[in-house]
Design a protein around this motif. Sequence first.
Motif, PDB file in Angstrom:
ATOM      1  N   ARG A 222       2.972 -26.791  -4.268  1.00 35.17           N
ATOM      2  CA  ARG A 222       1.985 -26.194  -5.164  1.00 35.17           C
ATOM      3  C   ARG A 222       2.652 -25.533  -6.441  1.00 35.17           C
ATOM      4  O   ARG A 222       2.310 -25.739  -7.685  1.00 35.17           O
ATOM      5  CB  ARG A 222       1.125 -25.255  -4.513  1.00 35.17           C
ATOM      6  CG  ARG A 222       0.043 -24.522  -5.208  1.00 35.17           C
ATOM      7  CD  ARG A 222      -0.646 -23.563  -4.167  1.00 35.17           C
ATOM      8  NE  ARG A 222      -1.489 -22.675  -5.062  1.00 35.17           N
ATOM      9  CZ  ARG A 222      -2.801 -23.110  -5.352  1.00 35.17           C
ATOM     10  NH1 ARG A 222      -3.336 -24.220  -5.274  1.00 35.17           N
ATOM     11  NH2 ARG A 222      -3.463 -22.031  -6.232  1.00 35.17           N
ATOM     12  N   HIS A 223       3.543 -24.781  -6.017  1.00 38.21           N
ATOM     13  CA  HIS A 223       4.315 -24.017  -7.116  1.00 38.21           C
ATOM     14  C   HIS A 223       4.930 -24.797  -7.909  1.00 38.21           C
ATOM     15  O   HIS A 223       5.193 -24.747  -9.145  1.00 38.21           O
ATOM     16  CB  HIS A 223       5.543 -22.998  -6.327  1.00 38.21           C
ATOM     17  CG  HIS A 223       4.581 -21.923  -5.651  1.00 38.21           C
ATOM     18  ND1 HIS A 223       5.226 -21.250  -4.687  1.00 38.21           N
ATOM     19  CD2 HIS A 223       3.335 -21.217  -5.571  1.00 38.21           C
ATOM     20  CE1 HIS A 223       4.528 -20.361  -3.943  1.00 38.21           C
ATOM     21  NE2 HIS A 223       3.538 -20.392  -4.490  1.00 38.21           N
ATOM     22  N   MET A 224       5.879 -25.955  -7.529  1.00 43.24           N
ATOM     23  CA  MET A 224       6.512 -26.778  -8.267  1.00 43.24           C
ATOM     24  C   MET A 224       5.627 -27.348  -9.323  1.00 43.24           C
ATOM     25  O   MET A 224       5.956 -27.592 -10.338  1.00 43.24           O
ATOM     26  CB  MET A 224       6.777 -27.971  -7.172  1.00 43.24           C
ATOM     27  CG  MET A 224       8.089 -28.800  -7.637  1.00 43.24           C
ATOM     28  SD  MET A 224       8.291 -30.116  -6.618  1.00 43.24           S
ATOM     29  CE  MET A 224       8.826 -29.294  -5.164  1.00 43.24           C
ATOM     30  N   THR A 225       4.540 -28.182  -8.886  1.00 40.95           N
ATOM     31  CA  THR A 225       3.661 -28.969  -9.807  1.00 40.95           C
ATOM     32  C   THR A 225       3.240 -27.806 -10.794  1.00 40.95           C
ATOM     33  O   THR A 225       3.235 -28.418 -11.981  1.00 40.95           O
ATOM     34  CB  THR A 225       2.514 -29.533  -9.120  1.00 40.95           C
ATOM     35  OG1 THR A 225       1.804 -28.608  -8.237  1.00 40.95           O
ATOM     36  CG2 THR A 225       3.041 -30.509  -8.185  1.00 40.95           C
ATOM     37  N   SER A 267      -0.647 -32.154  -7.960  1.00 39.12           N
ATOM     38  CA  SER A 267      -0.801 -32.166  -9.370  1.00 39.12           C
ATOM     39  C   SER A 267      -2.147 -32.748  -9.863  1.00 39.12           C
ATOM     40  O   SER A 267      -2.669 -31.922 -10.808  1.00 39.12           O
ATOM     41  CB  SER A 267       0.228 -33.513  -9.646  1.00 39.12           C
ATOM     42  OG  SER A 267       1.439 -33.100  -9.572  1.00 39.12           O
ATOM     43  N   GLN A 268      -2.897 -33.277  -8.856  1.00 37.66           N
ATOM     44  CA  GLN A 268      -4.355 -33.624  -9.238  1.00 37.66           C
ATOM     45  C   GLN A 268      -5.067 -32.469  -9.170  1.00 37.66           C
ATOM     46  O   GLN A 268      -5.822 -32.129 -10.058  1.00 37.66           O
ATOM     47  CB  GLN A 268      -4.948 -34.903  -8.473  1.00 37.66           C
ATOM     48  CG  GLN A 268      -4.361 -36.248  -8.738  1.00 37.66           C
ATOM     49  CD  GLN A 268      -4.867 -37.213  -7.484  1.00 37.66           C
ATOM     50  OE1 GLN A 268      -5.975 -37.512  -7.490  1.00 37.66           O
ATOM     51  NE2 GLN A 268      -3.955 -37.743  -6.682  1.00 37.66           N
ATOM     52  N   SER A 269      -5.098 -31.820  -7.947  1.00 44.95           N
ATOM     53  CA  SER A 269      -5.677 -30.500  -7.542  1.00 44.95           C
ATOM     54  C   SER A 269      -5.535 -29.380  -8.580  1.00 44.95           C
ATOM     55  O   SER A 269      -6.319 -28.799  -8.794  1.00 44.95           O
ATOM     56  CB  SER A 269      -5.743 -30.326  -6.195  1.00 44.95           C
ATOM     57  OG  SER A 269      -4.220 -29.896  -5.784  1.00 44.95           O
ATOM     58  N   GLY A 270      -4.478 -29.304  -9.118  1.00 47.60           N
ATOM     59  CA  GLY A 270      -3.953 -28.416  -9.963  1.00 47.60           C
ATOM     60  C   GLY A 270      -4.158 -28.427 -11.434  1.00 47.60           C
ATOM     61  O   GLY A 270      -3.716 -27.643 -11.995  1.00 47.60           O
ATOM     62  N   GLY A 271      -4.570 -29.803 -11.505  1.00 44.24           N
ATOM     63  CA  GLY A 271      -4.575 -30.140 -12.896  1.00 44.24           C
ATOM     64  C   GLY A 271      -3.463 -30.301 -13.797  1.00 44.24           C
ATOM     65  O   GLY A 271      -3.194 -29.864 -14.932  1.00 44.24           O
ATOM     66  N   TRP A 303      -6.997 -41.351  -9.792  1.00 45.21           N
ATOM     67  CA  TRP A 303      -6.925 -40.101 -10.472  1.00 45.21           C
ATOM     68  C   TRP A 303      -8.043 -39.831 -11.239  1.00 45.21           C
ATOM     69  O   TRP A 303      -8.664 -38.910 -11.363  1.00 45.21           O
ATOM     70  CB  TRP A 303      -5.513 -40.037 -11.237  1.00 45.21           C
ATOM     71  CG  TRP A 303      -4.140 -40.048 -10.303  1.00 45.21           C
ATOM     72  CD1 TRP A 303      -4.175 -39.975  -8.923  1.00 45.21           C
ATOM     73  CD2 TRP A 303      -2.803 -40.302 -11.000  1.00 45.21           C
ATOM     74  NE1 TRP A 303      -2.912 -40.207  -8.643  1.00 45.21           N
ATOM     75  CE2 TRP A 303      -2.134 -40.267  -9.894  1.00 45.21           C
ATOM     76  CE3 TRP A 303      -2.280 -40.447 -12.351  1.00 45.21           C
ATOM     77  CZ2 TRP A 303      -0.743 -40.518  -9.981  1.00 45.21           C
ATOM     78  CZ3 TRP A 303      -1.104 -40.508 -12.146  1.00 45.21           C
ATOM     79  CH2 TRP A 303      -0.213 -40.539 -11.283  1.00 45.21           C
ATOM     80  N   THR A 304      -8.380 -40.819 -12.121  1.00 45.60           N
ATOM     81  CA  THR A 304      -9.536 -40.540 -12.991  1.00 45.60           C
ATOM     82  C   THR A 304     -10.772 -40.573 -12.507  1.00 45.60           C
ATOM     83  O   THR A 304     -11.647 -39.565 -12.881  1.00 45.60           O
ATOM     84  CB  THR A 304      -9.787 -41.874 -14.153  1.00 45.60           C
ATOM     85  OG1 THR A 304      -8.400 -42.037 -14.971  1.00 45.60           O
ATOM     86  CG2 THR A 304     -10.802 -41.805 -14.870  1.00 45.60           C
ATOM     87  N   PHE A 308     -11.260 -33.476 -12.780  1.00 38.93           N
ATOM     88  CA  PHE A 308     -12.544 -33.403 -13.731  1.00 38.93           C
ATOM     89  C   PHE A 308     -11.570 -32.165 -14.592  1.00 38.93           C
ATOM     90  O   PHE A 308     -10.968 -31.283 -13.825  1.00 38.93           O
ATOM     91  CB  PHE A 308     -13.711 -32.828 -13.372  1.00 38.93           C
ATOM     92  CG  PHE A 308     -14.632 -32.893 -14.261  1.00 38.93           C
ATOM     93  CD1 PHE A 308     -15.703 -33.848 -14.313  1.00 38.93           C
ATOM     94  CD2 PHE A 308     -15.027 -31.880 -15.114  1.00 38.93           C
ATOM     95  CE1 PHE A 308     -16.904 -33.749 -15.206  1.00 38.93           C
ATOM     96  CE2 PHE A 308     -15.994 -31.879 -16.180  1.00 38.93           C
ATOM     97  CZ  PHE A 308     -16.987 -32.788 -16.188  1.00 38.93           C
ATOM     98  N   PRO A 309     -11.403 -32.227 -15.780  1.00 37.56           N
ATOM     99  CA  PRO A 309     -11.019 -31.076 -16.663  1.00 37.56           C
ATOM    100  C   PRO A 309     -11.426 -29.920 -16.378  1.00 37.56           C
ATOM    101  O   PRO A 309     -12.867 -29.824 -16.290  1.00 37.56           O
ATOM    102  CB  PRO A 309     -11.024 -31.695 -17.987  1.00 37.56           C
ATOM    103  CG  PRO A 309     -11.196 -32.836 -18.172  1.00 37.56           C
ATOM    104  CD  PRO A 309     -12.155 -33.298 -16.897  1.00 37.56           C
ATOM    105  N   SER A 310     -10.734 -28.505 -16.094  1.00 37.10           N
ATOM    106  CA  SER A 310     -11.236 -27.405 -15.930  1.00 37.10           C
ATOM    107  C   SER A 310     -11.608 -26.828 -17.189  1.00 37.10           C
ATOM    108  O   SER A 310     -12.554 -25.585 -17.303  1.00 37.10           O
ATOM    109  CB  SER A 310     -10.106 -26.457 -15.381  1.00 37.10           C
ATOM    110  OG  SER A 310      -9.023 -26.430 -16.312  1.00 37.10           O
ATOM    111  N   GLY A 311     -11.566 -27.153 -18.149  1.00 32.14           N
ATOM    112  CA  GLY A 311     -11.608 -26.803 -19.566  1.00 32.14           C
ATOM    113  C   GLY A 311     -11.057 -27.616 -20.807  1.00 32.14           C
ATOM    114  O   GLY A 311     -10.297 -28.358 -20.641  1.00 32.14           O
TER     115      GLY A 311
END
Length: 481
Positions: A222-225, A267-271, A303-304, A308-311
């Motif tokens: 998590r930190h890495m990505t 990477s997906q979940s963290g944007g 992935w698409t 969903f973009p966070s903003g």
Amino acid sequence: MGAQKETHTMLVYLLYMLVFLAKEEQILSQQTYCGFLIPYFLPTLQDSPLLSLLVQSTSLPWHQLDLSSYQGILGYVGTHYPPSLLLSADSAPQLLLKSLRSAAGLHPCPNEAPHREETLKAGVYVCWCVQSLVTLEQGGSLSLSSLEAQLGSLLESVTGLELRHMAFCSLFSDALALLNGVGVSTGEALAAHVISWLDRKGRGFPILPLLTACSRCLASVRHMTRIMEACITAYFNHAEEESVGWGPVLASLQVPELTVDDFLSESQSGGSFLTLYAFILQRLNSEYTAANERRTLALVNTWTNQVFPSGPGDEAKLFLWWHKALSLYTEQLKPQAGQTEGSGVVMGLLRLQTRLLQLGEERLNSGLLGAIGLGKRSPVSNRFRVVVRSLAAFLSIQVPSETELRLQPTGDLQLSAKAQQMLGVLEAMPSNKQYAELEDSVNKAVQFIRYPGHCLRDGPRLLGLLANLLYPDLRYLHIIR
């Protein structure tokens, strides 16, 4: 040569002596009388001789110390001083730390050539600092703000050096190891601090070695990505060259082989969408085969559908994925591709079109309220909606059904009812006041889509046009312009 050796020996003995004596409170507290103060004829007190020596010694060429001697000295410090030495505000510890940093090469001397073991000595010092901070944090005697300040100071001291990529990478790895030794919540806060520090650094900072260091030292994927994504973002935001490219990023990014699935999931979940794009490019560069392209397309499709973009800060990153996907789809349709590939392309493009329509909605359609059209307003920007609706309308013309693809230009366009509806929605957008300022971009997109000389192979060009019109300042999009 003999004089240099004598100087070096003297420096080693002197630093050993300072380290040995600086912990003795009784010696530090001793003061000396110096003359008389006229007209009162009272003796004056000066600072202790040891403190005066510590002050004077900070200007000595400590960087000349060799690695072995420095390791021995810092080893003594580690066993005879408390970890809190690093945080002490008293004069003697501060002066001693300054000399130790100088010996490690972390206070560069402008007129002196760096020591050949400078990177190794700096690594010894950084590791000692990290171990001290971990001990203090685990003992509950260090506040988060102090820990953040110490980490920032370590990173700053490393960036002040003039080193090659891998030397920087080694020192950054030593510093980031702090995140592995602290508690979970503290590690999260420190990762966020590194990201904000990166955003503040600006130009002239060795970002790419830090990108490489992430995969080498961080235990938390998590930190890495998240830090990797911040590195790539900072690289493009602060690059001195306007035409900065992705090549250096691909050379610096290292995906951990043992945790690839976790890496991609985080990477997906963290944007971390730029990180995933770099992974796509690396994967395609590693194997130039149709099978590898199909596997990569499957990843992008997955992935698409899942992100969903966070903003507004994240949304344009997805254009990179779609640009590459459209290019790969056209590659799959070259003469050597069989009927299976053609059928797979059609289904993939139809799924992409469906997802684009979802991303372009004004309101989120998830949950009970979303199902009846009362979901929360979508966090994406109006210009993002223009892009996804334009691309969806384009695909509705180029892929009119599950059995058809428009691969060559024609004299005129035969629009299906669905394509007419989607184009009508797109053309009507500027009549809504929230899209009024985007009228020129919408009109140019519609003109491109309606031109019969454009076919499916021109999909990447449409994305490039929209990126130029609506996101001209994002340098990471230069690759698709």
